[in-house]
Every structure is written in C-alpha cells, then in structure tokens.
Design a protein around this motif. Structure first.
Motif, mmCIF file in Angstrom:
data_model
loop_
_atom_site.group_PDB
_atom_site.id
_atom_site.type_symbol
_atom_site.label_atom_id
_atom_site.label_comp_id
_atom_site.label_asym_id
_atom_site.label_seq_id
_atom_site.Cartn_x
_atom_site.Cartn_y
_atom_site.Cartn_z
ATOM 1 N N LEU A 97 0.828 -1.203 0.000
ATOM 2 C CA LEU A 97 0.000 0.000 0.000
ATOM 3 C C LEU A 97 0.864 1.256 0.000
ATOM 4 C CD1 LEU A 97 -2.889 -0.893 2.454
ATOM 5 C CD2 LEU A 97 -3.006 -0.614 -0.015
ATOM 6 N N LEU A 98 1.899 1.234 0.829
ATOM 7 C CA LEU A 98 2.736 2.428 0.945
ATOM 8 C C LEU A 98 3.472 2.704 -0.353
ATOM 9 C CD1 LEU A 98 4.276 2.378 4.509
ATOM 10 C CD2 LEU A 98 2.617 3.947 3.545
ATOM 11 N N PHE A 99 4.012 1.663 -0.964
ATOM 12 C CA PHE A 99 4.778 1.911 -2.182
ATOM 13 C C PHE A 99 3.855 2.285 -3.343
ATOM 14 C CE2 PHE A 99 8.603 0.005 -0.327
ATOM 15 C CZ PHE A 99 9.520 0.916 -0.800
ATOM 16 N N ILE A 100 2.696 1.664 -3.412
ATOM 17 C CA ILE A 100 1.819 1.938 -4.556
ATOM 18 C C ILE A 100 1.037 3.233 -4.349
ATOM 19 C CG2 ILE A 100 -0.149 1.093 -5.882
ATOM 20 C CD1 ILE A 100 0.916 -1.753 -5.268
ATOM 21 N N ALA A 101 0.370 3.367 -3.223
ATOM 22 C CA ALA A 101 -0.483 4.538 -3.005
ATOM 23 C C ALA A 101 0.226 5.617 -2.198
ATOM 24 C CB ALA A 101 -1.774 4.112 -2.288
ATOM 25 N N GLY A 102 0.939 5.199 -1.174
ATOM 26 C CA GLY A 102 1.568 6.162 -0.273
ATOM 27 C C GLY A 102 2.561 7.053 -0.983
ATOM 28 N N SER A 103 3.361 6.442 -1.872
ATOM 29 C CA SER A 103 4.397 7.232 -2.535
ATOM 30 C C SER A 103 3.775 8.297 -3.430
ATOM 31 C CB SER A 103 5.276 6.303 -3.357
ATOM 32 O OG SER A 103 4.480 5.574 -4.252
ATOM 33 N N VAL A 104 2.708 7.909 -4.161
ATOM 34 C CA VAL A 104 2.037 8.876 -5.018
ATOM 35 C C VAL A 104 1.431 9.988 -4.169
ATOM 36 C CG1 VAL A 104 0.139 9.206 -6.634
ATOM 37 C CG2 VAL A 104 1.573 7.181 -6.826
ATOM 38 N N ALA A 105 0.793 9.594 -3.068
ATOM 39 C CA ALA A 105 0.176 10.584 -2.190
ATOM 40 C C ALA A 105 1.219 11.565 -1.654
ATOM 41 C CB ALA A 105 -0.539 9.879 -1.028
ATOM 42 N N LEU A 106 2.379 11.015 -1.297
ATOM 43 C CA LEU A 106 3.443 11.880 -0.768
ATOM 44 C C LEU A 106 3.876 12.894 -1.821
ATOM 45 C CD1 LEU A 106 5.477 12.400 1.568
ATOM 46 C CD2 LEU A 106 7.050 10.922 0.318
ATOM 47 N N CYS A 107 4.059 12.433 -3.054
ATOM 48 C CA CYS A 107 4.465 13.349 -4.122
ATOM 49 C C CYS A 107 3.413 14.425 -4.335
ATOM 50 C CB CYS A 107 4.683 12.587 -5.425
ATOM 51 S SG CYS A 107 6.152 11.554 -5.408
ATOM 52 N N LYS A 155 4.185 5.144 -9.605
ATOM 53 C CA LYS A 155 2.972 4.453 -10.018
ATOM 54 C C LYS A 155 3.336 3.175 -10.774
ATOM 55 C CE LYS A 155 -0.782 4.629 -13.220
ATOM 56 N NZ LYS A 155 -0.940 5.027 -14.606
ATOM 57 N N ARG A 156 4.317 3.302 -11.659
ATOM 58 C CA ARG A 156 4.699 2.141 -12.460
ATOM 59 C C ARG A 156 5.473 1.116 -11.642
ATOM 60 N NH1 ARG A 156 5.557 5.848 -16.672
ATOM 61 N NH2 ARG A 156 7.569 6.261 -15.741
ATOM 62 N N ASN A 157 6.287 1.605 -10.706
ATOM 63 C CA ASN A 157 7.226 0.701 -10.051
ATOM 64 C C ASN A 157 6.851 0.334 -8.633
ATOM 65 O OD1 ASN A 157 8.864 0.752 -12.298
ATOM 66 N ND2 ASN A 157 9.770 2.683 -11.648
ATOM 67 N N GLY A 158 5.761 0.938 -8.145
ATOM 68 C CA GLY A 158 5.395 0.711 -6.749
ATOM 69 C C GLY A 158 5.374 -0.760 -6.381
ATOM 70 N N ALA A 159 4.681 -1.560 -7.195
ATOM 71 C CA ALA A 159 4.546 -2.977 -6.856
ATOM 72 C C ALA A 159 5.905 -3.672 -6.859
ATOM 73 C CB ALA A 159 3.602 -3.656 -7.832
ATOM 74 N N GLY A 160 6.701 -3.358 -7.878
ATOM 75 C CA GLY A 160 8.033 -3.970 -7.965
ATOM 76 C C GLY A 160 8.899 -3.594 -6.780
ATOM 77 N N LEU A 161 8.841 -2.325 -6.406
ATOM 78 C CA LEU A 161 9.655 -1.867 -5.274
ATOM 79 C C LEU A 161 9.196 -2.516 -3.978
ATOM 80 C CD1 LEU A 161 10.050 1.907 -6.098
ATOM 81 C CD2 LEU A 161 11.724 0.095 -6.310
ATOM 82 N N ALA A 162 7.877 -2.608 -3.819
ATOM 83 C CA ALA A 162 7.358 -3.246 -2.612
ATOM 84 C C ALA A 162 7.835 -4.697 -2.564
ATOM 85 C CB ALA A 162 5.833 -3.181 -2.590
ATOM 86 N N SER A 163 7.821 -5.372 -3.731
ATOM 87 C CA SER A 163 8.294 -6.760 -3.763
ATOM 88 C C SER A 163 9.750 -6.844 -3.345
ATOM 89 C CB SER A 163 8.130 -7.359 -5.154
ATOM 90 O OG SER A 163 6.839 -7.133 -5.631
ATOM 91 N N ILE A 164 10.562 -5.925 -3.892
ATOM 92 C CA ILE A 164 11.974 -5.929 -3.524
ATOM 93 C C ILE A 164 12.116 -5.744 -2.020
ATOM 94 C CG2 ILE A 164 14.140 -4.659 -3.697
ATOM 95 C CD1 ILE A 164 13.540 -4.046 -6.510
ATOM 96 N N CYS A 165 11.361 -4.781 -1.499
ATOM 97 C CA CYS A 165 11.455 -4.480 -0.074
ATOM 98 C C CYS A 165 11.117 -5.708 0.761
ATOM 99 C CB CYS A 165 10.512 -3.328 0.263
ATOM 100 S SG CYS A 165 10.476 -2.925 1.986
ATOM 101 N N ILE A 166 10.054 -6.404 0.368
ATOM 102 C CA ILE A 166 9.645 -7.572 1.150
ATOM 103 C C ILE A 166 10.669 -8.701 1.013
ATOM 104 C CG2 ILE A 166 7.922 -9.400 1.263
ATOM 105 C CD1 ILE A 166 5.882 -7.101 0.669
ATOM 106 N N LEU A 167 11.136 -8.913 -0.208
ATOM 107 C CA LEU A 167 12.161 -9.944 -0.411
ATOM 108 C C LEU A 167 13.386 -9.658 0.450
ATOM 109 C CD1 LEU A 167 12.092 -10.604 -4.253
ATOM 110 C CD2 LEU A 167 11.134 -11.958 -2.409
ATOM 111 N N LEU A 168 13.807 -8.408 0.426
ATOM 112 C CA LEU A 168 14.982 -8.035 1.217
ATOM 113 C C LEU A 168 14.738 -8.302 2.697
ATOM 114 C CD1 LEU A 168 16.227 -4.670 -0.303
ATOM 115 C CD2 LEU A 168 17.474 -6.797 -0.150
ATOM 116 N N THR A 169 13.551 -7.897 3.171
ATOM 117 C CA THR A 169 13.253 -8.087 4.584
ATOM 118 C C THR A 169 13.263 -9.569 4.937
ATOM 119 O OG1 THR A 169 11.802 -6.195 4.332
ATOM 120 C CG2 THR A 169 11.695 -7.356 6.403
#
Lengths: 254, 678
Positions: free
Chosen positions: B242-252, B279-293
C-alpha cells in the motif's frame, strides 16, 4: 539594431568512421532586426534544422559565428549556454515537446522554475499570457488531455513566459490541422505586432506568408529573400509560391 | 518452421537486454529447485542424527522456490511482452496472421524455456555437490565426495518448470489472439493518465504499518511472539504494498501542493516525474522491499542461532547426562526402590562427576497477579484464559536447592524464593491455588535452570520452599487418574558429567536406554515415564536443525536476491527507454546535461534505495520479535544477534549498491546511447 547576426556559418557532419563528410551548411549569413518576424524556408535536407539547432546553441558550428544581442553563442560553455538559452530564447517545436508528467501550467512554468524565480512572480507572468493565448481554462490539464492546437499554444506560452529576446519556432504548424494552424499563425502574427522578434523555420507556404520577411535556403546557403512590404498575406503567399516554383525548376537567382 | 526458428532467434538476440537476464533467472530457479530436490533425497541425510529436520524442511523449501518462480517468471515475462508489443504489431502489419504470430511465440518460448531448463539443470548438477558440502559443513558431519545425478529430481524439476513455461507460452499465444495488431503497434504510444493519489490506501498503509510495528515491539512473552509473528508479517506485507503503490504517489502529490517546496529547480522535475515512476514501479519496489526483509530476517536469525548454538546447548543441557523419571510419592526417595536405581546408575555409568539430584514437583496452570490457578475446572469458569499467562511452576525443596547451588538460604516455613524464566513476577506473595499464600523473600530472574525447564517454551517459576511437603500437601500426585484436577507431577532428576568427552557420553546411550524399565518408577500413559538427555547427541540435533535452517535460509536467499536483482535491472532498462524522450525535451527547454543527469540520478537513487531503507526499518522493528522467538530456542546472546543482524544489513546494502551501480550503467547506456541517434 540587429538582434541576431549570423556570419558565414558552416557545419560539416562527419560519419562515425570519419571517411564520408556531409556539408549541411556551407556559408549562411543573415541578420534579424528587433521586432522582425522572419521565416526561413527550404526543402527537406536543405539545412534548416541544422541551422536552427546551431541558433539554439544545441549544436556547434564547424566555423562561423552567431551573435545574439551582440553576444557570441559559439564560444560559451555548456552551463552558460543553457542559462543563456533559458533567459534569452523561447522555443516552439513541431512536436510541442511538452513533458507529459506536468500539467500545462507546470510545463509553462518550467523555464522560470529552472531560473529559480519565486512562485508568485510566475503566476503574475502567466495570467496575461494565458489570457492572450486563450488557455486559461486548460492550465490544470495534462498534455494528453488536450488537442494538438492547445498543446502548441501552451508551448508558445512556455516560450513567452521568460520574455525572451527571440522566439525560435521549428515547423510550429507541422503537426497541426489547418484550423489550428491558422489560429497559431494568427497568434504569432499578433505577437509580432506587439513587438516580439520571431524566427520561424518552415516549409509551409501558408505559415511563411504570415512573416515580415522570408529567407530561402538551398544547398546550405541563403539563396533568396522576400520582404513583405505592404502586401497582404495572400499576396505574399503568391510571391512565396512563385519563388519556390522557380527554385524547384532550377531558375536563376532573382 | 525454419523461418520461425530464425525469427525467434533473431528476436531473442535483438532484445538480448531483456532476454538474457530472463533466461538467466529461469536457470537460477531451475538450479535451486534441482539442488534442493536432490539434497532432500541424498542418502547422506538419512545417515545421521540431525538429518530428520532437514529432510522435513527441504521439500518446503522446494515448494517455496516453485511457487515463487512461477509468480516471478510471469512478472518478467509480462515485462518482456510489453516491450515487444510494437515488434509483434509490425510483424502483423507486414502480413503475419495470428496463427503465424502464435507459432512465433511458441518457438520463442520453447527456445527460452529450453535454454533456461537445460542451463539450470546443468548448473544444478554441477553445484549440487558444492551445496551438499556446504550443508555438511554447517551441520558438522563427515560424508563421501562423489558426483551424482539424481534422476528423480531431474524429472521433477523438468516437469514442474516445464509446466510453468507451458503456462507462460499459453498466455503469450492467448494475448496474440485477443489483441488487435494495430493496437499492438501503438501500444507504447498511448498517453498515460496522471496517477491519482489514493489517500484512503495511503492512510491505510501507514496505519497498518504502525499497527504491525506496535505489535512487534509490544510483545512480552516469547509464546505470544509465535502467534503475533504471522499477523505482523501479513500486516507488514500489505502495508508495504500500500505504501509503495499509493503512499508514494500521495506523498508526491502532497509535496506538489506545497508550492514553495515544489517550484524549486531541485524539486520541480524530480517530484513530478517521481509520481509516474512510483505508479509504475510501486509494486516492484514493494516486492523488492519484502524480499529483502525476508532474506535479512531469515539470514540474521539463523546465522545468530548457528553462531550462538554452543551457548544455547550449554544453557539447555548444563550436564552431560540428565535423567528424569516421575515418581508416585516423595517417600519413594528413601525406600529401597531408590537405592536399587542409584546402584544401577552407578553400575551403568561408573565414572560420574558433578552429580546433582533433586526431586521436583511441577504444576501447570494460568498465572495470576499473585499466584497460579491449577484446577482445569476453575480455568473453564474464567471468562477468558489468557494464552500468554499459561505456564509452569516447579517446586523444589530448600535442601535440594542448597545442595544444587552450593549456597545457603534462611527461609521461614511460610517464605519462598522464586526463580523466574521467560516472565516477571512482582507481587509480595505467591499462592498455589488452594494453598496458603507464601511470602516471597526474593525473586531471582533466570538465576538457575536445570534441564526440564530450559527445554520449555512457556513462562515458568521455580518455587524454593523449606516445607516441600506442607506446600504441596493439598495437591494430589498425578498417577495418571486425573481425579481431582488439582494434581502435581513429581519427578526425580539425576544429572552428572562424564570425563572423556563426546565419545564417553555417546557410549552411555545404549546401556541406559536398555534399562529404562529398571530405572523408572512409574508407568504413565501406557509407557515408562523416563527421559534421557545426552548433551553430545543433542548437539548433533541442534546443529542439524539450526545449521539446516541457516542452509535453507542461504539457498532461498540466493533465489530471492536473484529475483530482486532482476526486478532492479528490468526497472532500470524500462525507465531508460522512457527517459530518453524526456531527456531530449529537458535539454531543449534549457537544462544542461549535468543538471538533467543530476535530476535523473536523484530520482533513480530515491526509487532504488527506498526499498532498502524500508527493509532496514522493517528489520529494526522485527528485531524484538525475532529476539523473542530465538529466546524460545534458548538463544540468549543479544549483543551477538545485534551484531549479526547489523552485519547482514550492511552486507546486503553493499550488494544492493553494487547491483544498482551495474544496472544503472545499463540505464545510462540506453538514455545516452539512443541520444546520439536522434
């Protein structure tokens, strides 16, 4: 007083391996007076775009000089050139070149933001221009939401917002339908009457017929020029097309 | 057919920037699956003590790889398809029918699938032995060194991955039939709608994350950690997306509303472009973040366990040999039954040093403020039983305790000492349900453990009393009847060390095991109530378990990291193609190349390091949870765990930065390379 002086401009392109050489500009010399509306015409491959790129300092000439308001562009460093371009030149492109990630308003503000101006000042600059170009209601829209003519008017607004000494227009009607083209040319004509200096590159006779002077380029040289005098747009149109016919059929220089 | 082969090969070669990494990642997945499959069937695992745990865990690891690979290959494949739509559109305009295009897709997919599976299998067979050696090093056993090919694993891997690639091919063909060719040709040119800030989701993401963090840090009992862990994990995953997909856009968008901030040269372009990037990369970034964690949590906790195993073994098994057997009454300890058993132990293990023996009563129930409720019936009446308060009370006589610790205490008959483990105790008195309140003379945290309690996961108290008989008088001794619900187990614990190291410990196992019948006092639940722990045998089990966990952690980390690298790479490449145009426009409106590069650089940096930073934050908040979970496994070295976790994070940070550096070169090659052609 001339605002732009172009002296013996030459541009030679070398292919990557350095064997073949193409001379895009041989020796171009002309000047533009303050308040003039000059159209440069020529066929594809005549060197129009190369000339414009050099005038915009996007490209460097092989030899010759470009003086804008007395300052030589060819000797400036890249950072100085960018600032100079921002402060003194306004651009209108065939493809509009609006950034799709910005609203029209933000696209218009772009040069001012880059120059570090305060936001209040931007708004003051924008409102008369937006009013004049009739895009007041479109400012919050994104480029993909508006028509080509509207995009081009936003691009003109972007060019005007810095109050540039010279507006360079590269085929501004090239991507527009005839109605939008007419509207845009009327706008350019109005700007000219208000004292704005404009240099337009085009191969549309219609567009050129709105100018106060028309230069013809052929084979990398200024081949011919026509002053409007007090003829109407229609009469000028006729003169331009006669000249083009003559150029195409290989007639002698008038 | 030959034409299709040629076209397909051509397509792969022309788009090598997309296809080579795709084939490579496919091979890595195939390889890891084969290795895990082959390892789980290796005869070596059956040969030794600690192998059982790994044999159970490896198939789970295999399925994780397969499921992950399926999702991930689909993700990569759709990325490639998006990039190739134009080319397919062109083919169809040039006169290829849908059938032709389908055949082309089929050939192309067969090629990439064949290449991935073959390459992966070869790598897997080559590296399987290496993995086996690594595994054996971790669980400390000796084995033979010969190369082998495990036929069943080869078939299994080929079938599973063949299935995944078949699905991919079907999807590609389905897409060809469903879409119209002109649409394919124009698909990349369609204007993109500006992303709208979804405030609801953004707020929800922030809320869930705070909730999850709060859960993680407010945990008191280790047992609570076990249940909370899964809740927290799910919450964190949802919140991250949610944060990477919606939160980041909202922050911008929020930043854009602040005109004074937004209309500055440094922020203007970055913020506006970032909205689209996110918007384009939110899901990918969130995936990376979770994988890393996931990788960080997995590696740092298993590595801590491995390094701290020796400590944990010593805590759990303070003596070389521990025997516990239930007795029907305290009187047994003076009778001849007892003498016979002691003599037998002396006979079976002639060399005993540091002998400790005591009798321990134990009751289980639910802790209250100042005591414990034992009666199961009473518990049913309570409106709510708090899971975390369920625990054990061990009762030891002062005499035994003094003998064990070598110290003397002065206690009145109504006084007691309390030793806590995995819990706190604050009240001035302690009451065993049904008995008189005992005054607490002292509370000693984690002061003393012996065997039984150390292996427990529950909160526990050890109650030391001078009046063992009086304190336990109201409790029946559990003789397997469960008559009153107010019962206590009574056990004789006998522990000793043997000189002569591991060999002599292991030598005791068989003789003791063979005399279970003679050593135990009581039959309970249809068997002899007897427990025997020999430390050296437990050590093998320990390393088998924790070394195995660490090993699986490493194997899965490789898969996850490979995936993260590829996501990063694909993102860089796709951004590169998109930024080309912008790069040119910005230059025309008066930015220098350096300014543009700096602006793009800062965006790319933000986009790429946001997942790492958030993963670091996740890790920090997960730490208390991990700590509590490891405590259940008798791991108690907090500084070691902090160091290991911090090191894991730093190592990953460096690797991540290296990957970023390498892929950003690809990015600049695209941005500036194409620049020259226009």
């Amino acid at each position: 007083m001339s605002i732009l002086e172009v002296n013996h401009l030459q541009k030679v392109y070398t292919t990557r391996l350095g064997s073949a050489k193409v001379e895009a500009l041989r020796s171009v010399t002309f000047s533009v007076e303050e308040g003039e509306f000059v159209a440069i015409m020529g066929e594809s491959g005549s060197g129009k775009t190369t000339l414009l790129n050099i005038l915009a300092a996007l490209d460097k000439p092989t030899s010759g000089s470009v003086l804008l308001d007395g300052q030589d562009l060819t000797g400036l460093k890249e950072s100085a050139v960018a600032a100079f371009r921002r402060d003194n030149l306004g651009f209108v492109f065939q493809e509009f070149n609006l950034l799709d990630t910005f609203t029209l308003e933000d696209n218009i503000y772009l040069p001012l933001v880059l120059a570090g101006r305060p936001h209040r000042e931007m708004q003051q600059y924008l409102s008369p221009i937006a009013h004049q170009l009739g895009i007041n209601d479109l400012l919050k829209k994104y480029p993909y939401e508006v028509s080509g003519g509207q995009k081009q008017r936003a691009a003109v607004a972007r060019a005007l917002i810095t109050h540039p000494k010279l507006i360079l227009a590269d085929e501004p009607t090239g991507a527009l339908d005839s109605k939008s083209s007419d509207e845009l040319l009327t706008i350019l004509g109005d700007l000219h009457r208000l004292g704005q200096t404009i240099l337009m590159v085009t191969h549309s006779v219609k567009a050129a017929s709105h100018a106060s002077r028309v230069l013809f380029i052929k084979d990398g040289e200024v081949f011919h020029q026509i002053y409007r005098g007090d003829v109407t747009n229609e009469q000028l149109y006729q003169k331009i097309s006669d000249t083009l016919t003559m150029l195409a059929t290989g007639g002698e220089r008038a | 057919m030959k034409l299709y082969l040629k076209l397909a090969l051509d397509g792969v070669r022309k788009n090598h920037r997309l296809y080579f990494p795709y084939i490579l990642i496919g091979s890595v997945m195939v390889m890891m699956h084969y290795i895990l499959a082959a390892l789980s069937s290796t005869p070596m695992l059956r040969q030794f003590e600690g192998g059982g745990f790994l044999r159970a865990m490896l198939p789970m690891g295999m399925w994780v790889v397969v499921i992950f690979a399926a999702f991930f290959l689909f993700y990569c494949n759709s990325f490639i398809i998006r990039q190739r739509n134009r080319e397919l559109g062109l083919f169809s305009v040039l006169g290829m029918s849908r059938k032709n295009l389908s055949l082309l897709m089929l050939t192309e997919n067969l090629l990439t699938a064949g290449a991935s599976i073959t390459l992966g299998m070869l790598l897997g067979i080559a590296l399987e032995k290496l993995a086996e050696l690594g595994m054996v090093r971790l669980i400390a056993e000796e084995i033979s060194y010969e190369m082998r090919i495990d036929g069943i694993s080869v078939i299994r891997t080929a079938v599973l991955f063949g299935g995944i690639y078949l699905l991919l091919t079907l999807r590609a063909i389905f897409r060809v039939w469903r879409t119209d060719p002109l649409h394919l040709l124009q698909s990349t040119a369609v204007g993109e709608k500006p992303p709208k800030a979804n405030w609801l989701f953004a707020g929800l993401g922030a809320g869930l994350l705070i909730w999850a963090y709060h859960l993680a840090i407010s945990i008191q009992q280790p047992l609570e950690a076990l249940t909370t862990f899964f809740v927290a994990v799910v919450l964190v995953i949802i919140a991250t997306y949610l944060l990477f997909i919606a939160g980041s856009v909202a922050l911008c968008r929020l930043l854009q509303r602040n005109r004074r901030y937004y209309y500055k040269p440094n922020h203007f372009i970055s913020v506006a472009t970032m909205v689209y990037r996110m918007k384009r990369n939110g899901a990918g970034l969130a995936s990376i973040c979770i994988l890393l964690t996931v990788v960080l949590v997995m590696l740092s906790s298993t590595l801590s366990l491995c390094i701290g195993a020796e400590d944990a073994i010593l805590t759990t098994y303070p003596h070389d040999v521990l025997i516990e057997t239930h007795i029907p009454s305290r009187e047994q300890m003076t009778g001849e039954n007892y003498a016979a058993r002691r003599a037998l132990l002396r006979e079976l293990a002639p060399e005993q040093v540091n002998v400790q023996e005591y009798v321990r009563g134990s009751v289980s129930g639910m802790f209250t403020e100042d005591g414990i409720i034992i009666d199961a019936g009473a518990l049913e009446d309570l409106s709510m039983v708090v899971m975390e308060n369920i625990g054990m009370v061990y009762i030891v006589s002062q005499q035994d305790f003094e003998q064990l610790t070598g110290r003397t205490y002065t206690l009145a008959a109504d006084e007691c000492l309390l030793l806590t483990s995995r819990m706190d105790y604050a009240a001035p008195t302690f009451t065993l349900q049904g008995g008189a309140p005992l005054r607490v003379q002292a509370v000693m945290p984690d002061a003393w453990q012996l065997g039984a309690d150390a292996m427990n996961m529950f909160p526990a108290l050890t109650l030391v009393t001078p009046d063992f008989a009086g304190v336990t008088a109201h409790l029946a001794i559990d003789d397997n009847n469960y008559a009153s619900g107010m019962e206590m187990l009574l056990a004789w614990c006998y522990a000793f060390d043997v000189p002569g190291g591991a060999e002599s410990q292991l030598a005791l196992y068989d003789p003791l095991k063979n005399h279970v019948r003679d050593l135990s006092f009581l039959r309970r639940h249809g068997g002899y109530s007897f427990s025997l722990s020999i430390r050296e045998m437990k050590r093998v089990g320990f390393y088998g378990t924790y070394g195995g966990l660490f090993f699986i952690g490493i194997m899965l980390s490789i898969v996850f990291i490979a995936a993260a690298v590829l996501i990063i790479y694909y993102k860089q490449v796709s951004e590169g193609y998109e930024d080309q145009k912008r790069f040119a426009i910005m230059q025309k409106v008066g930015m220098t190349k350096r300014e543009i590069r700096r602006s793009i650089n800062s965006q790319v940096l933000t986009v790429f390091f946001a997942p790492l930073l958030l993963a670091g934050l996740h890790l920090t908040f997960a730490f208390p949870l991990m700590w509590k979970l490891l405590m259940m496994l008798n791991f108690s070295n907090m500084p070691l765990m902090i160091v290991v976790t911090a090191c894991s994070f730093v190592v990953f940070g460096v690797m991540y930065a290296a990957v970023y550096k390498m892929t950003s070169n690809a990015y600049y090659a695209i941005v500036s390379g194409k620049q020259d052609n226009t």
